[in-house]
Design a protein around this motif. Sequence first.
Motif, PDB file in Angstrom:
ATOM      1  N   PRO A 122       0.821  -1.302  -0.033  1.00  0.00           N
ATOM      2  CA  PRO A 122      -0.006   0.154   0.019  1.00  0.00           C
ATOM      3  C   PRO A 122       0.759   1.246   0.046  1.00  0.00           C
ATOM      4  O   PRO A 122       1.786   1.173   0.657  1.00  0.00           O
ATOM      5  CB  PRO A 122      -0.803  -0.216   1.283  1.00  0.00           C
ATOM      6  CG  PRO A 122      -0.821  -1.396   1.647  1.00  0.00           C
ATOM      7  CD  PRO A 122       0.604  -2.098   1.175  1.00  0.00           C
ATOM      8  N   GLY A 123       0.331   2.236  -0.812  1.00  0.00           N
ATOM      9  CA  GLY A 123       1.211   3.548  -0.672  1.00  0.00           C
ATOM     10  C   GLY A 123       2.154   3.488  -1.719  1.00  0.00           C
ATOM     11  O   GLY A 123       2.586   4.686  -2.279  1.00  0.00           O
ATOM     12  N   LYS A 124       2.563   2.391  -2.433  1.00  0.00           N
ATOM     13  CA  LYS A 124       3.654   2.116  -3.419  1.00  0.00           C
ATOM     14  C   LYS A 124       2.922   2.622  -4.804  1.00  0.00           C
ATOM     15  O   LYS A 124       1.820   1.980  -4.823  1.00  0.00           O
ATOM     16  CB  LYS A 124       4.405   0.731  -3.524  1.00  0.00           C
ATOM     17  CG  LYS A 124       5.738   0.810  -2.926  1.00  0.00           C
ATOM     18  CD  LYS A 124       6.502  -0.103  -3.467  1.00  0.00           C
ATOM     19  CE  LYS A 124       8.007  -0.287  -2.895  1.00  0.00           C
ATOM     20  NZ  LYS A 124       8.660  -1.451  -3.525  1.00  0.00           N
ATOM     21  N   THR A 125       3.555   3.090  -5.723  1.00  0.00           N
ATOM     22  CA  THR A 125       2.758   3.451  -6.880  1.00  0.00           C
ATOM     23  C   THR A 125       3.415   2.548  -8.112  1.00  0.00           C
ATOM     24  O   THR A 125       4.757   2.281  -8.203  1.00  0.00           O
ATOM     25  CB  THR A 125       2.938   4.852  -7.193  1.00  0.00           C
ATOM     26  OG1 THR A 125       2.434   5.585  -6.280  1.00  0.00           O
ATOM     27  CG2 THR A 125       2.238   5.144  -8.436  1.00  0.00           C
ATOM     28  N   ALA A 126       2.675   1.872  -8.840  1.00  0.00           N
ATOM     29  CA  ALA A 126       2.967   1.345 -10.192  1.00  0.00           C
ATOM     30  C   ALA A 126       2.606   2.257 -11.388  1.00  0.00           C
ATOM     31  O   ALA A 126       1.746   3.152 -11.092  1.00  0.00           O
ATOM     32  CB  ALA A 126       2.354  -0.116 -10.159  1.00  0.00           C
ATOM     33  N   THR A 127       3.201   1.961 -12.571  1.00  0.00           N
ATOM     34  CA  THR A 127       3.023   2.749 -13.757  1.00  0.00           C
ATOM     35  C   THR A 127       2.523   1.918 -14.680  1.00  0.00           C
ATOM     36  O   THR A 127       3.178   0.917 -15.116  1.00  0.00           O
ATOM     37  CB  THR A 127       4.008   3.845 -13.994  1.00  0.00           C
ATOM     38  OG1 THR A 127       4.444   4.330 -12.933  1.00  0.00           O
ATOM     39  CG2 THR A 127       3.655   4.841 -15.036  1.00  0.00           C
ATOM     40  N   ILE A 128       1.377   2.383 -15.314  1.00  0.00           N
ATOM     41  CA  ILE A 128       0.739   1.538 -16.527  1.00  0.00           C
ATOM     42  C   ILE A 128       0.348   2.556 -17.688  1.00  0.00           C
ATOM     43  O   ILE A 128      -0.517   3.466 -17.338  1.00  0.00           O
ATOM     44  CB  ILE A 128      -0.464   0.895 -16.288  1.00  0.00           C
ATOM     45  CG1 ILE A 128      -0.353  -0.010 -14.903  1.00  0.00           C
ATOM     46  CG2 ILE A 128      -0.985  -0.165 -17.351  1.00  0.00           C
ATOM     47  CD1 ILE A 128      -1.642  -0.256 -14.104  1.00  0.00           C
ATOM     48  N   GLY A 129       1.192   2.703 -18.820  1.00  0.00           N
ATOM     49  CA  GLY A 129       0.806   3.683 -19.639  1.00  0.00           C
ATOM     50  C   GLY A 129       1.284   5.086 -19.063  1.00  0.00           C
ATOM     51  O   GLY A 129       2.445   5.220 -18.188  1.00  0.00           O
ATOM     52  N   ALA A 130       0.431   5.952 -19.226  1.00  0.00           N
ATOM     53  CA  ALA A 130       0.500   7.146 -18.299  1.00  0.00           C
ATOM     54  C   ALA A 130      -0.317   7.220 -17.124  1.00  0.00           C
ATOM     55  O   ALA A 130      -0.419   8.273 -16.365  1.00  0.00           O
ATOM     56  CB  ALA A 130       0.124   8.071 -19.399  1.00  0.00           C
ATOM     57  N   ALA A 131      -1.026   6.124 -16.685  1.00  0.00           N
ATOM     58  CA  ALA A 131      -1.765   6.128 -15.469  1.00  0.00           C
ATOM     59  C   ALA A 131      -1.015   5.482 -14.382  1.00  0.00           C
ATOM     60  O   ALA A 131       0.102   4.925 -14.401  1.00  0.00           O
ATOM     61  CB  ALA A 131      -2.924   5.189 -15.742  1.00  0.00           C
ATOM     62  N   SER A 132      -1.220   5.976 -13.095  1.00  0.00           N
ATOM     63  CA  SER A 132      -0.496   5.240 -11.851  1.00  0.00           C
ATOM     64  C   SER A 132      -1.658   4.840 -11.243  1.00  0.00           C
ATOM     65  O   SER A 132      -2.770   4.732 -11.342  1.00  0.00           O
ATOM     66  CB  SER A 132      -0.256   6.547 -10.953  1.00  0.00           C
ATOM     67  OG  SER A 132      -1.221   7.229 -10.438  1.00  0.00           O
ATOM     68  N   LEU A 133      -0.914   3.557 -10.552  1.00  0.00           N
ATOM     69  CA  LEU A 133      -1.757   2.639  -9.745  1.00  0.00           C
ATOM     70  C   LEU A 133      -1.346   2.381  -8.401  1.00  0.00           C
ATOM     71  O   LEU A 133      -0.309   2.168  -7.981  1.00  0.00           O
ATOM     72  CB  LEU A 133      -1.611   1.158 -10.500  1.00  0.00           C
ATOM     73  CG  LEU A 133      -2.183  -0.013  -9.575  1.00  0.00           C
ATOM     74  CD1 LEU A 133      -3.702   0.047  -9.714  1.00  0.00           C
ATOM     75  CD2 LEU A 133      -1.556  -1.177 -10.650  1.00  0.00           C
TER      76      LEU A 133
END
Length: 442
Positions: free
Chosen positions: A100-111
Amino acid sequence: MPDSPHRPTLTASPDGALEVPTLEAVVTLEGGRSLAAPLSLTPLVIGSSPECDLTLADARVSRRHCELVLTERGVMLKDLGSKNGTLIGDVRIVEAQLAPGKTATIGAASLVVREAGAPSILPLSTSTRFGDVVGSTLPMRVLFARLERAAVTQETILVLGESGTGKELIARGIHAASPRRDGPFMVFDCGALSPNLVEAELFGYVRGAFTGAHAARAGLLEQAEGGTLFLDEIGELPLDLQPKLLRALESRQVRRLGSSTYKGFDARVVAATHRDLAGRVAEGAFREDLYYRLAVVQVVVPPLRERREDIPLLVQRFLALQTPPLSLKDLPPGALEMLRSHHWPGNVRELRNTVARLVLFPDLGEQAILKRPAREGEGPRPLTALPLREAREMAVEQFERAYISEKLREHGGNVAQAADAMGVSRQLVYRLMERYGLQRGN
Ligand SMILES: Nc1ncnc2c1ncn2[C@@H]1O[C@H](COP(=O)(O)OP(=O)(O)OP(=O)(O)O)[C@@H](O)[C@H]1O
C-alpha cells in the motif's frame, strides 16, 4: 482511509475463518481522473479492453495489461505480457508485491492499492483435501469450504481455472460429496468433437435421426440419471447448441435429435473451462443467459504458481501413490527446492508428471521438468515402476504427443487439416499442443 502501515495479507483466524482485508485498486489517469475497483482472492485485470475489471482508454495500455491479486504474500501485481510494461519505480516487473502506498505505472496512469473498509470474514475449510484434491494454502481452503457447501445441493457449479489445476478432480469430488454419489459420474469434453456430434452425444437421438443412426441412443444428460454430468471445456460448446442446453437445464427435459417429444432427466451438471468465460460472453462467443445458469455457484481454482506452498504436500501425495509408496526423502537431493521454484505453466498435471519422471529417472535433475518428447529407452519397461493409473496416463501422454506431432508434420503444421485427419476439433488440437508444449513446426 489512510494506507495501512503493514503489508495487507490474508490471515486465518483460530476459529477456522479467513480474514480478508478490504482493499481497492485505484488508477489515476493522466488528466487526474481516477477509477477504483475492489481487490479479492481472484485476480483483478487491468487493461484497455472493455472486458477488464478496470478499463483504461490509453493507447499505451495493452488490452489485458496487468493483474492484481490478494495472496498470503501480500498484494501481487503481475504483468500480463503487456507491450509497454508494468513499472514499479523505474523497474519493469513481471510479478512483484505492490505494498500500500507504493505506486505502479501503466502507460500514463498510476496505480495504487488502498484500504477501503473493515476486513471481511470468509469460511475456511478445516480440511486440507476435498475428495482427491489436496491443498493446504488459504485460497484452497476457502475453495474447499465453498465446495463442501455447494456439493450437497443440486445447484449447477461452474469451475474455472487454468489447464491442469484439477478442475475434473474437483468435479469428481463434488459428485462424491453429493447425495448423488451412488449414481454415475459422466464426463464430456465439449471441445473434443465436431459440433454435430456434440449435439447427438449430449441430447441423444432416435433411430433414423441421421445417416448411421441405426438405433436410438440416450444422450449423456439422460445417461447420467441420478448422478453428475461433468461438462469439460464448456467454453467450446458451439453457439447454436447453447440455447438447447439452457432449455434442457431449465426445464430438466431433453429432446433427442429427430424426436418431437421431451423427456425428463435427473442429472446434476458441473461445468468447467480454462477460458475466461465472462470474456467469451463479452466477445459474443458464449451466451450470457447460459453463463448465468451454469454459474449459480462459480469457483476459481488458483494456478499452482499462486499457491507454491502446496507443492510439498502435492509431491508427497504423488510419491505416496507410487508402488511401493515413496516419501519426500526418496527424492534426489535438491529436487524439492527445484520443484518449488518452477513456474508450472502446466499446473498440477505438470508437477505430477515431473514427479513421476524423477521417480523413474532420479538422475534427470532439472531436465525432469523440461517438456520434451520421451527419449529412446524411456519406453514401456520403466513405466511398470508406476501404479497402473499413472502409468496409463503417462503412456497416453507419450502416445498423444508423438501422434499429434506426426499429424502436424504430415499436414505441414496446418492445425485445421491435422484436426480433420484425426477426427477431432481444432480446439482440442490447440489444447493438446499447449499441454505438451508442441508448436506447429515440431
Ligand atoms: N489439488 C490436487 N491434488 C491432487 N491431484 C491433483 C490436484 N490438482 C490436479 N491434480 C492432478 O493433476 C492432473 C490434472 O488434473 P485435472 O485433469 O483435474 O485438471 P483440469 O484442470 O481438469 O485440466 P484440463 O483443463 O487440462 O482438463 C490429474 O492427474 C489430477 O489428479
